[in-house]
Design an enzyme around this catalytic site. Structure first.
Site, PDB file in Angstrom:
ATOM      1  CE  LYS A  88      -2.601  -1.930  -8.016  1.00 46.58           C
ATOM      2  NZ  LYS A  88      -2.663  -3.364  -7.808  1.00 46.58           N
ATOM      3  NE  ARG A 115      -9.023  -4.029  -5.261  1.00 44.33           N
ATOM      4  CZ  ARG A 115      -8.510  -2.832  -5.026  1.00 44.33           C
ATOM      5  NH1 ARG A 115      -7.749  -2.245  -5.911  1.00 44.33           N
ATOM      6  NH2 ARG A 115      -8.760  -2.239  -3.867  1.00 44.33           N
TER       7      ARG A 115
HETATM    8  N1  HH2 Z   1      -4.561  -3.429  -5.347  1.00 43.30           N
HETATM    9  C1  HH2 Z   1      -4.800  -2.549  -4.339  1.00 43.30           C
HETATM   10  C2  HH2 Z   1      -5.542  -2.941  -3.222  1.00 43.30           C
HETATM   11  N2  HH2 Z   1      -6.072  -4.185  -3.141  1.00 43.30           N
HETATM   12  N3  HH2 Z   1      -6.414  -6.328  -4.077  1.00 43.30           N
HETATM   13  C3  HH2 Z   1      -6.225  -7.220  -5.064  1.00 43.30           C
HETATM   14  N4  HH2 Z   1      -6.754  -8.451  -5.012  1.00 43.30           N
HETATM   15  N5  HH2 Z   1      -5.471  -6.905  -6.181  1.00 43.30           N
HETATM   16  C4  HH2 Z   1      -4.895  -5.673  -6.312  1.00 43.30           C
HETATM   17  O1  HH2 Z   1      -4.200  -5.455  -7.330  1.00 43.30           O
HETATM   18  C5  HH2 Z   1      -5.092  -4.690  -5.277  1.00 43.30           C
HETATM   19  C6  HH2 Z   1      -5.878  -5.075  -4.159  1.00 43.30           C
HETATM   20  C7  HH2 Z   1      -4.253  -1.147  -4.424  1.00 43.30           C
HETATM   21  O2  HH2 Z   1      -5.212  -0.278  -4.973  1.00 43.30           O
HETATM   22  P1  HH2 Z   1      -6.150   0.723  -4.121  1.00 43.30           P
HETATM   23  O3  HH2 Z   1      -7.094  -0.020  -3.235  1.00 43.30           O
HETATM   24  O4  HH2 Z   1      -6.798   1.676  -5.019  1.00 43.30           O
HETATM   25  O5  HH2 Z   1      -5.138   1.564  -3.267  1.00 43.30           O
HETATM   26  P2  HH2 Z   1      -4.827   1.608  -1.734  1.00 43.30           P
HETATM   27  O6  HH2 Z   1      -4.240   0.304  -1.347  1.00 43.30           O
HETATM   28  O7  HH2 Z   1      -3.838   2.742  -1.624  1.00 43.30           O
HETATM   29  O8  HH2 Z   1      -6.102   1.867  -1.000  1.00 43.30           O
END
Ligand code: HH2
Length: 415
Positions: A356, A391
């Site tokens: 992040k 995660r």
């Molecule tokens: N962060 C992201 C997405 N989903 N869910 C939970 N429970 N906690 C988190 O910190 C979280 C999440 C963001 O990360 P990522 O899926 O890699 O990115 P994007 O939303 O751009 O797909």
């Protein structure tokens, strides 16, 4: 001349590092003190500060009196003593032993002090809990938490635009192959997402989200042993995903939609209740809080209460403070460093720090592909803070660093 007597050996004093009452009891027992005495003294070995919001004036006055009578204390607004404040945030300062003497006294008092005692006692027990527990998931699945290292949730983004891996796993074949390799690297569960929630991301139409995630979930649910989670804010997508084989719903809006709560309750699915202020489109426009941790804590408390009222079981819920979701970089760091406070809510705690932007800022401006070490450091810190689920995108390296934190923890409890 009589021989000069040798001076006595010097005293040596070592301030001990104790994390919980078990550590305290062990330290005291090394003196070979009487075991009964050790049990009594252990309860005096650690002071717990408990922050209680909105304590009404009369209850606050009695509470302060009772705490002082026990040799403990309670801080509240200066106007409480002048009787001019209706209610005050109150921070209790006491040892385990003092709280144990406090609760029966409060339970005999008026002004909702019984309910207050119940709440404080539940928070203390949840915050200091060491025993493992089982997270109930759909399809008769479950996930054991708390017995060893945190569980590692591997991210599979079936999206063209995710912030760290957008487009890399956008086809069915590449997404399934990626999920398979994350399991081979040690993932304990997989989180499949078809919509980016990065700041400013455009919402994806439902049909498109379904088209992205359902085949991947079906294929992986047949192939891998670990539970599959669906990362969505859409109740219909969640429902279809569970039907396709997902057993946990990861909702970045914290089950704010009543239909989502009903889907989770009906399916008996696990639910990750994450905190976000605003929407992905707006969340980074206002990241100023008066008291970040207290506000995230209350919001998660409200969200889990609503879920319970909708029929979601206590053993189906996990909370997540949502790093980067409507938080400044400093805010995300603060939450990561105080993750254990969220254990007081009574639910397992999950966290996502992987790659992040706040980690990039901490490194002085590192791009997404330069944040591996920072992500691993965050995983270690989260483990130290008692996180149950972490995660991550980089499962293999995370599993390795967590093996070290776990080895240290075991050595510590054996010592
Ligand atoms: N962060 C992201 C997405 N989903 N869910 C939970 N429970 N906690 C988190 O910190 C979280 C999440 C963001 O990360 P990522 O899926 O890699 O990115 P994007 O939303 O751009 O797909």
């Amino acid at each position: 001349m009589p021989p000069r007597s040798r001076p006595p050996p010097p005293f040596r004093a070592r301030v001990l590092q104790v994390r919980d009452l078990n550590d305290v009891a062990q330290a005291l027992a090394r003196t070979e003190s009487d075991p009964e005495g050790v049990a009594i003294m252990a309860g005096k070995g650690l002071t717990y500060l408990v922050d209680v919001d909105r304590v009404p004036l009369k209850a606050g006055l009695l509470l302060k009196q009772e705490m002082l009578a026990l040799g403990a204390d309670a801080a509240h607004h200066r106007d409480v003593a002048a009787l001019t404040r209706e209610a005050s945030r109150t921070v209790l300062v006491g040892t385990w032993a003092q709280y144990q003497r406090l609760f029966p006294k409060l339970r005999r008092q008026p002004f909702r002090l019984k309910a207050l005692a119940d709440t404080v006692e539940a928070a203390l027990r949840a915050a200091t809990r060491r025993s493992p527990r089982t997270l109930r998931l759909a399809h008769g699945q479950s996930l054991r938490l708390g017995g060893g290292r945190p569980r590692v949730m591997g991210v599979v983004n079936v999206t063209p635009d995710s912030f760290s891996d957008g487009g890399r796993f956008a086809t069915l074949e590449s997404a399934v192959a990626h999920g398979r390799s994350l399991v081979a690297e040690g993932a304990d569960l997989l989180d499949i997402g078809g919509e980016s929630t990065r700041p400013g991301a455009t919402p994806v139409p439902r049909r498109e989200e379904l088209r992205r995630v359902l085949p991947v979930i079906k294929a992986l649910a047949e192939e891998v042993e670990v539970p599959i989670s669906i990362d969505t804010r859409d109740p219909q997508v969640a429902q279809a995903a569970v039907k396709a084989g997902a057993s946990l719903v990861n909702d970045v809006t914290g089950l704010s939609d009543p239909r989502m709560r009903r889907v989770v309750a009906r399916a008996g699915a696990g639910a990750m209740v994450m905190h976000m202020r605003g929407t992905p489109g707006t969340m980074q426009k206002d990241t100023i809080y008066e008291d970040l941790r207290a506000e995230v804590f209350s919001a998660l408390d409200d969200a889990t209460r609503r879920a319970r009222e909708a029929g979601v079981g206590e053993d189906q819920l996990v909370v997540d403070p949502g790093l980067g979701f409507g938080k400044s970089s400093e805010g995300s760091l603060e939450l990561l460093g105080h993750l254990s406070e969220f254990r007081s809510l009574g639910y397992p705690v999950a966290v996502g720090a992987s790659r992040k932007s706040f980690l990039g800022v901490a490194l002085g401006g590192a791009s997404v592909d330069q944040r591996l070490e920072a992500s691993l450091a965050a995983a270690v810190l989260a483990a130290q803070e008692g996180a149950d689920i972490i995660r991550v995108h980089d499962v293999g390296p995370t599993v390795k660093v967590l093996a070290v934190t776990e080895a240290v923890r075991r050595a510590h409890s054996r010592a």
